[in-house]
Write a protein that holds these residues in place. Structure first.
Motif, short mmCIF file in Angstrom:
data_model
loop_
_atom_site.label_atom_id
_atom_site.label_comp_id
_atom_site.label_asym_id
_atom_site.label_seq_id
_atom_site.Cartn_x
_atom_site.Cartn_y
_atom_site.Cartn_z
N ALA A 142 0.81 -1.22 0.00
CA ALA A 142 0.00 0.00 0.00
C ALA A 142 0.85 1.27 0.00
O ALA A 142 0.36 2.34 -0.36
N LEU A 143 2.13 1.15 0.40
CA LEU A 143 3.03 2.29 0.42
C LEU A 143 4.01 2.27 -0.75
O LEU A 143 4.97 3.04 -0.77
N THR B 286 0.85 -2.01 5.29
CA THR B 286 1.18 -0.64 5.68
C THR B 286 2.19 -0.62 6.82
O THR B 286 2.44 0.44 7.40
#
Length: 351
Positions: free
Chosen positions: A14-15, A313
């Protein structure tokens, strides 16, 4: 299962961090009791019947390489305690997508196994060496095996296996007066030394911020001995920041405690019994052994891994650093919980 050699598209979390590096623990057992890792004599060990077979590790590794992983590191506990480890190296070596197969060891059993590991196809070795003083080694590890560690390092040198690294956990007031001595020893054996800031993983240790020697302090101390200490700028997701001394010697610092590198972390960890952790600080993992033994296909396992990774995350070291700012960086995990769940200690998840 045979995989093609072409590189698959990178799977990103997600990052935006890719899934590239997998640390594979083959045992939670160790023949040392280092104060910063396994300070107690007895632990709740993983049941032997839950440990992944080498064939299961091979299968899961093929699943991971199908998602972009191209580097694996064999860890423990102490991985050389796992019987017939060269056979696993040979199995992994058949995977054409793997560019790097490395191993981290405390070195005690290395001299007797290095030839077989080399012939099996191992690419690189990292040996943990926290002190060059036998009495300190004994105090730190509660074992009298210092000479065996040095013999293990010399066996790698005699064999000529390249890219030898020596990992040193630096603890203020214990071995911080040996930094230059370790650099000089590394020169003699042709190894690059990597200094690791003392980390607050697990919970059975007596870690405190006062015992952490920061990257900045390490550089200052070495500059007093050698003069200039210049950073080496390179594009890499490796945890160590590398530096150059005036005589051309290089060394690294892994500053996980004071200068976290979560933003570029592409590593995940597979425990010896098949739990997959996305972060060294994570308190929960994803069970891969269960689906594997239930007959899940490679595609189904890849779907599971992809779902978990794309939602990732985790930034555990940064979160611990933030707690420090408000004076709340205490014990990561309560000691009673560690006794209930062996996965929560670093020796069970590969460090």
């Amino acid at each position: 299962m045979t995989l093609p050699s072409e590189t698959p598209p990178l799977l990103r979390d997600a990052l935006g961090r890719p899934l590239r590096s997998l640390r594979i623990s083959v045992t939670d057992r160790c023949n040392l009791r280092c104060q910063y890792c396994m300070p107690e004599e007895e632990y709740t060990w993983l049941p032997r019947e839950t440990l992944l077979s080498f064939e299961e590790i091979e299968t899961l590794t093929e699943v991971f390489t199908g998602l972009g992983v191209d580097k694996v590191r064999i860890t423990g506990g102490e991985p050389l305690l796992r019987r017939d480890l060269p056979r696993l190296i040979r199995l992994l070596g058949k995977n054409r997508r793997l560019k790097d197969i490395a191993l981290t060891t405390n070195g005690i059993l290395l001299a007797e196994q290095i030839q077989a590991l080399y012939e099996a196809g191992l690419h690189r070795i990292t040996v943990s060496l926290d002190t060059l003083r036998p009495e300190r080694f004994r105090a730190l590890t509660r074992r009298d095996s210092f000479e065996r560690v040095l013999d293990g390092i010399q066996s790698v040198v005699r064999l000529g296996l390249p890219h030898l690294k020596l990992d040193t956990v630096v603890i203020r007031g214990f071995n911080d007066d040996e930094l230059a001595d370790l650099i000089e020893y590394g020169k003699r054996v042709g190894a690059e030394v990597r200094f690791i800031e003392y980390m607050d993983v697990g919970g059975a240790t007596d870690w405190s911020m006062e015992k952490v020697l920061s990257r900045a302090a390490i550089i200052r101390m070495l500059a007093q001995r050698y003069g200039s200490v210049d950073p080496i700028f390179e594009e890499t997701s490796a945890p160590a920041q590398r530096f150059l001394l005036p005589d051309g010697t290089t060394f690294g610092i892994i500053p996980s405690t004071t200068t976290p590198f979560c933003a570029s972390c592409d590593r995940s960890r597979l425990t010896a019994d098949g739990l997959w952790y996305l972060c060294l600080y994570a308190k929960e993992g994803t069970d891969l052994r269960g689906p594997l033994r239930a007959g899940a296909s490679a595609a189904a396992l890849q779907d599971l891994i992809a779902r978990v990774w794309t939602r990732r995350t985790d930034r555990g070291a940064e979160e611990r650093k933030e707690l420090e700012q408000i004076g709340a960086r205490g014990r990561l995990i309560d000691i009673d919980k560690l006794r209930e769940d062996p996965h929560l200690e670093m020796h069970a998840r590969g460090g």
